[in-house]
Design an enzyme around this catalytic site. Structure first.
Site, short mmCIF file in Angstrom:
data_model
loop_
_atom_site.label_atom_id
_atom_site.label_comp_id
_atom_site.label_asym_id
_atom_site.label_seq_id
_atom_site.Cartn_x
_atom_site.Cartn_y
_atom_site.Cartn_z
N GLY A 1 -3.68 11.75 -4.95
CA GLY A 1 -3.49 10.48 -5.64
C GLY A 1 -3.08 10.73 -7.08
CB SER A 2 -2.97 8.42 -9.91
OG SER A 2 -4.28 7.89 -9.91
CB CYS B 1 3.57 13.46 -6.29
SG CYS B 1 3.56 14.33 -4.70
CD GLU C 1 0.37 16.96 -3.97
OE1 GLU C 1 0.70 16.65 -5.14
OE2 GLU C 1 0.97 16.59 -2.97
P1 ADP Z 1 -2.17 5.90 -6.16
O1 ADP Z 1 -1.70 5.61 -7.54
O2 ADP Z 1 -1.39 6.89 -5.39
O3 ADP Z 1 -2.63 4.70 -5.40
P2 ADP Z 1 -4.90 6.36 -6.67
O4 ADP Z 1 -5.36 7.53 -7.42
O5 ADP Z 1 -5.06 5.01 -7.26
O6 ADP Z 1 -3.43 6.74 -6.37
O7 ADP Z 1 -5.51 6.30 -5.22
C1 ADP Z 1 -5.64 7.42 -4.37
C2 ADP Z 1 -6.92 7.31 -3.61
O8 ADP Z 1 -8.01 7.26 -4.53
C3 ADP Z 1 -7.05 6.06 -2.75
O9 ADP Z 1 -7.70 6.42 -1.53
C4 ADP Z 1 -7.93 5.15 -3.59
O10 ADP Z 1 -8.68 4.24 -2.81
C5 ADP Z 1 -8.85 6.14 -4.26
N1 ADP Z 1 -9.43 5.66 -5.52
C6 ADP Z 1 -8.82 5.01 -6.54
N2 ADP Z 1 -9.67 4.76 -7.56
C7 ADP Z 1 -10.88 5.28 -7.18
C8 ADP Z 1 -12.19 5.36 -7.79
N3 ADP Z 1 -12.43 4.87 -9.00
N4 ADP Z 1 -13.17 5.96 -7.09
C9 ADP Z 1 -12.93 6.48 -5.88
N5 ADP Z 1 -11.73 6.44 -5.26
C10 ADP Z 1 -10.72 5.86 -5.89
#
Ligand code: ADP
Length: 493
Positions: free
Chosen positions: A238-239, A294, A260
Site C-alpha cells: 500500500g502507501s 506503484c 511494498e
Molecule cells: P492505497 O493508497 O493503495 O489504498 P493504503 O495504504 O491506503 O493504500 O491501503 C492499503 C491497505 O492498508 C488497505 O488494505 C487498507 O485497508 C489498509 N489501511 C489503510 N489505512 C490503514 C490503517 N490506518 N490501519 C490499518 N490498515 C490500513
C-alpha cells in the site's frame, strides 16, 4: 438483455474463515463502481471477532501446513494457477467494476498471477539450509529455514488481483498460514476471489483466511493482528503514508514487517535510444491503469537533442488512447478510484501549469476519468515533479537534459527507490548507469513497469522492505541454528 443489465459474475461477498464462508445476514457495506457509482456488491463488514477467529484458524492450521511435503503443496499451487486462468473471463469484469481496471490491465494481472502461482509451486523444493564449519572439534552446525507462523496480509485496491496473490502465496509457499485483510475499496479483486480459487483447489481449512471490512474499520482488524501472539509478520502492500502508521504500531508489538510501497519512477533516455521504442515503453509505463500503480513511470529525463521529436510522437500516441468505461475492451484509460484521487491529480496539474509548465496534452477529467496528461517545462518546485509524493494518476512529466550526470542526480533525488528505466542502444553505458541507481529495480530498454513472475519486485528507501519471487524466503522464514557436539566440551571454568 443489453450489456448494462447483464448480471455481474458474482463472487462470494463474505469472509472466508477456517475453510468456510461465514453466513450472510450480518452487517454489510456497499462496494461501488468508480466509473458510474453502481453498487457492485454488498460485502460482509468484519471486525474484531472475525479477525480473531481467522487468526485462531490460521494458527491451528499452521503445524500441518508447515509439515506438508513439498510435492503435495506443489499440486495445490498448480491447481490454483489453472483455476485462475480458467476464470479469466469472470474475473476481468469484476476488476473493471470494482477498481476501474481496463481489460488489458486485468488480463495482464490474471496471467501474471497464474505464472507466479506456478513459480511458487516449486519453492517448497528450494534448499532450506546450510552446513556451517565450526572451530570446535567434533561439532557440526546447520542452519535451517523455518516458516514464521501466521502472516497477516494487507492488500491494496490498485493492482489488486496480482498484489493480493502475492500476499497469499509468498508466505504460504514457504510454509506459513495467512489471514488477509483486503482493501475495502475492492475486496473481491483484492482477496475474496482468491479465497474461492484456493478453496476450489483444495487448500486445507485455515491455511488461508480472508476478513473483509467496511471503510473505517481497517484499524480495528489490524489491531487484532498486531496484538495476537500467533501473528509473526505483517505483510503490507500500500502507501508509504499507511506504512508509517503500521510500522510504528509494529514497533510496539515487535512484529516483523514486509512492505511494498510506492515509487517515483524515472526513465532516463539517452540520445542514441530507439525513439519509437521509447514512445511505446513510456505510453505503457506511464499510463497503464491510468497511472495508479506503484511502478508507473512518473518522469522522463530525455536528452535535449531528441526531446522535441519524442514529445511530439508520444503526445500523438497518448491522445489516441481510448478513455471511458473499462467494460469496453478497447478502453485503456478508465476511472480513477475515488473523487479524492481525481481532485489530487487535477490540483497537481493545475499547480504545475500555474508555475509555468506546458500542458502538452490532457489535464481534464470527465467524471472520474482523467485524460492521460503530459507536462513539459515543469518548474522544480511543482508538486508533481519534486519526487517527494507520487501523483497516483495519469500524469507524466518530461524534462530535457544537456548533461546526463545532472539528469541522473535529479532522478535519484527522491525518497523512493522502487524502479528506474534507462533507454539506450549502448548496453555497456546503460549497465554502468543502472548499477549506480539506488532502486530495487532498474530496467534497460524496458519500461519501469516490466513485471515477470520469476523476477523479484521490491524497493529500497521509502519504497519498502522485502522482495517477491523466491527471494521472499528471506522475508517469510527465519533461520534456526542447530549444533551437535560429538566430544566433551572444553570450558574456561
Ligand atoms: P492505497 O493508497 O493503495 O489504498 P493504503 O495504504 O491506503 O493504500 O491501503 C492499503 C491497505 O492498508 C488497505 O488494505 C487498507 O485497508 C489498509 N489501511 C489503510 N489505512 C490503514 C490503517 N490506518 N490501519 C490499518 N490498515 C490500513
Amino acid at each position: 438483455m443489453d450489456e448494462d443489465s447483464k448480471p455481474m459474475p458474482q463472487t462470494r461477498a463474505t469472509h472466508f474463515i477456517n475453510g468456510a464462508w461465514t453466513p450472510t445476514g450480518g452487517p454489510t457495506f456497499p462496494v461501488t463502481n468508480p466509473f458510474n457509482d453502481d453498487i457492485v456488491a454488498h460485502v460482509a463488514a468484519g471486525g474484531r471477532a472475525e479477525a480473531e477467529a481467522a487468526v485462531a484458524a490460521a494458527a491451528a492450521a499452521f503445524p500441518a501446513w508447515a509439515a506438508m511435503p513439498p510435492g503435495e503443496r506443489q499440486r495445490l499451487f498448480l491447481k490454483a494457477a489453472d483455476i485462475t486462468e480458467r476464470r479469466l473471463e469472470e474475473i476481468v469484469p469484476i476488476m473493471a467494476a470494482e477498481g476501474g481496471a481496463s481489460r488489458v490491465f486485468a488480463a495482464f494481472q490474471i496471467r501474471l498471477s497464474a505464472a507466479m502461482l506456478r513459480q511458487a509451486a516449486s519453492w517448497g523444493y528450494l534448499p532450506y539450509g546450510d552446513m556451517l564449519r565450526s572451530d570446535v572439534p567434533g561439532r557440526v552446525a546447520t542452519v535451517e529455514r523455518k516458516p514464521l507462523g501466521v502472516v497477516a496480509g494487507f492488500t491494496p485496491w490498485n493492482g489488486a488481483f496480482y498484489l493480493a496473490w502475492r500476499t497469499f502465496l509468498l508466505p504460504m509457499a514457504f510454509g506459513n498460514t495467512t489471514v488477509i485483510k483486503p482493501s475495502e475499496l475492492a475486496p473481491m479483486s483484492a482477496g475474496l476471489i482468491h479465497a474461492e480459487i484456493l478453496e476450489e483447489a483444495g487448500f486445507p481449512a485455515g491455511s488461508f483466511n480472508v476478513v473483509a471490512h467496511a471503510p473505517g474499520a481497517a484499524q480495528t482488524v489490524a489491531e487484532v493482528f498486531f496484538e495476537h501472539k500467533a501473528v509473526r509478520c505483517i505483510n503490507f502492500t500500500g502507501s508509504d503514508r499507511t506504512a508509517r502508521i503500521l510500522g510504528e504500531r509494529a514497533g510496539r508489538s515487535l512484529k516483523r514487517m514486509v512492505m511494498e510501497l510506492g515509487g517515483f519512477n524515472p526513465m532516463i533516455v539517452l540520445d542514441d535510444a530507439d525513439i519509437d521504442d521509447v514512445v511505446n515503453a513510456t505510453t505503457f509505463g506511464a499510463f497503464l491503469h491510468q497511472g495508479q500503480v506503484c511502478m508507473n513511470t512518473r518522469k522522463v529525463y530525455i536528452d535535449r537533442k531528441v526531446h522535441d521529436r519524442f514529445v511530439d510522437q508520444l503526445a500523438d500516441k497518448v491522445r489516441k488512447l481510448k478513455t471511458g468505461d473499462p467494460r469496453d475492451p478497447g478502453v485503456i484509460i478508465g476511472p480513477l478510484i475515488t473523487d479524492a484521487a481525481v481532485a489530487q491529480t487535477a490540483e497537481r496539474v493545475q499547480d504545475a501549469v500555474a508555475r509555468g509548465a506546458t500542458l502538452v496534452t490532457g489535464g481534464k477529467a470527465q467524471g472520474r476519468v482523467f485524460e492521460p496528461t503530459i507536462l513539459t517545462h515543469v518548474p522544480a518546485d511543482a508538486i508533481c515533479t519534486t519526487g517527494c509524493d507520487e501523483t497516483f494518476g495519469p500524469v507524466l512529466v518530461i524534462e530535457a537534459f544537456d548533461e546526463v550526470e545532472q539528469a541522473f542526480a535529479a532522478a535519484q533525488d527522491t525518497p523512493y527507490g522502487l524502479c528506474a528505466a534507462i533507454m539506450t542502444r549502448d548496453h555497456a553505458r546503460g549497465l554502468n548507469m543502472a548499477r549506480q541507481f539506488d532502486t530495487g529495480i532498474v530496467h534497460i530498454n524496458a519500461p519501469t513497469m516490466a513485471s515477470e513472475a520469476a523476477l523479484p519486485v521490491g524497493g529500497v528507501k521509502h519504497s519498502g522492505w522485502g522482495r517477491s519471487g523466491h527471494y521472499a524466503v528471506e522475508d517469510f522464514t527465519e533461520l534456526r541454528l542447530t549444533t551437535l557436539s560429538s566430544k566433551p566440551g572444553q570450558y574456561p571454568f
